[in-house]
Scaffold this motif. Structure first.
Motif, short mmCIF file in Angstrom:
data_model
loop_
_atom_site.label_atom_id
_atom_site.label_comp_id
_atom_site.label_asym_id
_atom_site.label_seq_id
_atom_site.Cartn_x
_atom_site.Cartn_y
_atom_site.Cartn_z
N PHE A 1 0.83 -1.21 0.00
CA PHE A 1 0.00 0.00 0.00
C PHE A 1 0.86 1.26 0.00
CE2 PHE A 1 -3.04 -2.91 2.33
CZ PHE A 1 -3.84 -3.13 1.21
N PHE A 2 0.41 2.27 -0.73
CA PHE A 2 1.12 3.54 -0.76
C PHE A 2 1.10 4.17 0.63
CE2 PHE A 2 1.25 8.18 -1.28
CZ PHE A 2 2.48 8.29 -1.91
N GLU A 3 2.29 4.60 1.10
CA GLU A 3 2.37 5.06 2.46
C GLU A 3 3.00 6.43 2.64
OE1 GLU A 3 1.42 5.64 5.85
OE2 GLU A 3 0.74 3.78 4.97
N GLY A 4 3.95 6.83 1.80
CA GLY A 4 4.60 8.12 2.01
C GLY A 4 5.47 8.08 3.25
N ASP A 5 5.41 9.14 4.06
CA ASP A 5 6.20 9.22 5.28
C ASP A 5 5.56 8.39 6.39
OD1 ASP A 5 7.96 11.02 4.06
OD2 ASP A 5 6.72 12.73 4.63
N HIS A 6 6.22 7.33 6.76
CA HIS A 6 5.76 6.48 7.86
C HIS A 6 4.30 6.08 7.64
CE1 HIS A 6 9.48 6.92 10.14
NE2 HIS A 6 9.49 8.17 9.72
N TRP A 7 3.39 6.53 8.50
CA TRP A 7 2.00 6.08 8.41
C TRP A 7 1.09 7.18 7.90
CZ3 TRP A 7 4.52 6.52 13.27
CH2 TRP A 7 5.30 5.41 13.59
N SER A 8 1.62 8.11 7.13
CA SER A 8 0.87 9.33 6.80
C SER A 8 -0.30 9.10 5.86
CB SER A 8 1.80 10.40 6.23
OG SER A 8 2.50 9.91 5.12
N TYR A 9 -0.37 7.94 5.20
CA TYR A 9 -1.52 7.64 4.33
C TYR A 9 -2.31 6.43 4.85
CZ TYR A 9 0.19 11.00 0.90
OH TYR A 9 0.58 12.17 0.28
#
Length: 519
Positions: free
Chosen positions: A73-81
């Motif tokens: 899954f797309f997440e970005g910075d740590h758990w930001s998404y």
């Protein structure tokens, strides 16, 4: 259910209760043959990397591979998404690619598990911006004492604000769909929040009427990358369905990370949050761990209480201080402890670290988890030795090779042990002792002495390079105990090797202490 019986009959009785009330099968899971299997954890398993992970996993003898949700899954910075759970670019065919990856893992004889943070909602997710969802959890509630206009930066509320959050990165209010940062607050009437920045996290700035109820958003203090959903709302089930849809692609066990991110009463909401995900998973997970638990969690979590990361300099000490002490308590709860999420620190991490820690875990019939890092693994000259240590101990776990007496020996935290493969290619457990100041105190050289069959041995290696080690005495050296030894005074230096000598142990140790590194 009230159960009265002898302690040794209690688990059987609980199993009957679970069956009668169709509860998660906590007893069945505790008795699963993989319950004490160590876990290979990876956060970037995808169609391109899965073969590499499988190779490392098998080299370490791991029967379990735990895959972090950020792999797919797309997440970005740590758990930001977190909460969106949109398949990332490594999974162009989405769910179809995940099924294929899991099938490949299973075909290699490895059981895959899913690691996720169900209560977390990312601060860049669709549930937060541009309109914050009404089902996010608020730590305190406040009623607007004055209408809030588009330009207002002071927010007047009816309730006392003296217990408002003060930590800077989590000072966030939610009114309607707008998030607002505040700098300070009054502690006397008229109560208000001051220095407010409107439209935080790119939420829409709107007017808010007199009497609107909002409050302080429950932002996670683990970097403020996420906030928590309200477990009493439909958002918990909405997110659970997304996670279950991924799990149902072929995962077999789960890790409930971030499970502490709930509102009070925690004894209810922590297990309830776990259960709302659990009951959507088909088939029921064979095993589960979690970062937090309460009473009902027992039926789902057959293990847990893993401590995250200890750096190599204090690694062995902390194993004794934390998981070893924890298991003494958890045994009374019929629950095993994960002896840690062991991060890999490149050449700082050496075979004796894992030998010590995984042997202490095996003494209590417990597993451990190592965190993979493909780049650091590839760059580590001693990764083969480290994974071989784990492979041997995982075979010992799988075959129940350790005797009760050996387990008791391993519970002695002051005495280290090594699991050998002897001349008959059978396992042999012996205590061994570190040779202090090997090669004149070279920090890159490690050596341990031990005695077996009335003869003196040393196992030694260089942390990161190859070369030679010049001794003052001739000894016999071999890569493995079952190989034909070679007699020499200049030893090959690099991976783990073994020396056998007729020298008295004191002289053998002295020879290694005075040894000269060459190359």
């Amino acid at each position: 259910a009230l159960i009265t019986c002898a302690k040794d009959a209690l688990v059987d009785a609980i199993a009957k209760v679970e069956e009668d009330y169709d509860l998660p099968r906590g007893v069945e899971n505790r008795r699963h043959p993989l319950n004490n299997a160590s876990v290979y954890f990876a956060d970037n398993v995808n169609p391109k990397t899965v073969d590499q992970h499988i190779a490392y996993c098998k080299a370490g003898g791991f029967r379990m591979m735990q895959i972090y949700y950020t792999s797919m899954f797309f997440e970005g910075d740590h758990w930001s998404y977190a909460g969106n759970y949109d398949y990332n670019e490594d999974y162009p065919n989405g769910r179809e690619d995940l099924v294929a990856v899991l099938n490949k893992v299973k075909a290699a004889g490895i059981t895959p598990g899913l690691h996720f943070l169900a209560p977390h909602i990312g601060m860049k997710s669709r549930y937060v911006t541009p309109v914050a969802d009404h089902r996010l959890h608020l730590k305190q509630h406040y009623t607007l004492a004055k209408p809030l206009g588009l330009e207002d930066t002071t927010i007047y509320v009816e309730q006392d604000t003296s217990d408002a959050v003060v930590r800077e990165e989590v000072r966030v209010l939610q009114f309607g769909g707008e998030l607002i940062r505040y700098e300070g607050f009054t502690t006397e009437y008229p109560y208000c929040f001051t220095g407010c920045t409107r439209g935080a996290y790119e939420t829409n700035i709107v007017e808010h009427p007199l009497g609107q109820i909002g409050g302080i958003l429950d932002v996670s203090e683990f970097g403020a990358f996420s906030c928590y959903l309200d477990q009493s709302t439909s958002l918990a089930d909405e997110v659970a369905q997304k996670l279950a849809d991924a799990y149902n692609c072929g995962f077999c066990f789960v890790y409930f990370d971030g499970a502490e991110g709930t509102k009070a009463p925690f004894g209810y909401h922590i297990p309830n949050g776990q259960y709302r995900v659990w009951k959507k998973m088909q088939p029921q997970p064979m095993l589960a761990e979690g970062a937090a638990k309460a009473h009902f969690s027992w039926h789902m979590l057959s293990g847990g209480n893993a401590f995250d990361i200890f750096k190599p300099a204090i690694f062995k000490q902390k194993i004794g201080e934390y998981p070893v002490q924890e298991i003494k308590r958890m045994k009374n709860d019929f629950t095993r402890v994960n002896f840690g999420w062991w991060a890999f620190f490149g050449t700082e991490t050496q075979a004796d670290h894992y030998e010590y820690a995984t042997s202490r875990a095996a003494a209590w019939d417990c597993p451990a988890t190592i965190q993979s890092d493909l780049k650091k693994f590839a760059e580590s000259p001693r990764i083969a030795d480290i994974l071989e240590v784990m492979r041997r101990w995982e075979e010992v776990r799988a075959t129940k090779w350790l005797t009760d007496d050996q387990k008791e020996q391993l519970k002695n935290l002051e005495q280290e042990h090594i699991l050998l493969i002897n001349e008959q290619k059978e396992f042999e457990l012996v205590p061994y002792d570190r040779i202090e100041n090997a090669a004149g105190g070279d920090p890159e050289i490690t050596a341990y002495s031990f005695v077996r069959n009335g003869e003196n041995y040393v196992v030694y290696w260089h942390h990161s390079a190859d070369g030679a080690l010049k001794l003052s005495e001739d000894v016999q050296v071999m890569d493995e105990l079952w190989e034909q030894p070679k007699c020499c005074a200049e030893l090959p230096l690099g991976k783990r090797r073994y020396v056998k000598s007729s020298l008295p142990m004191e002289k053998l140790i002295t020879a290694f202490q005075k040894a000269e590194k060459k190359g």
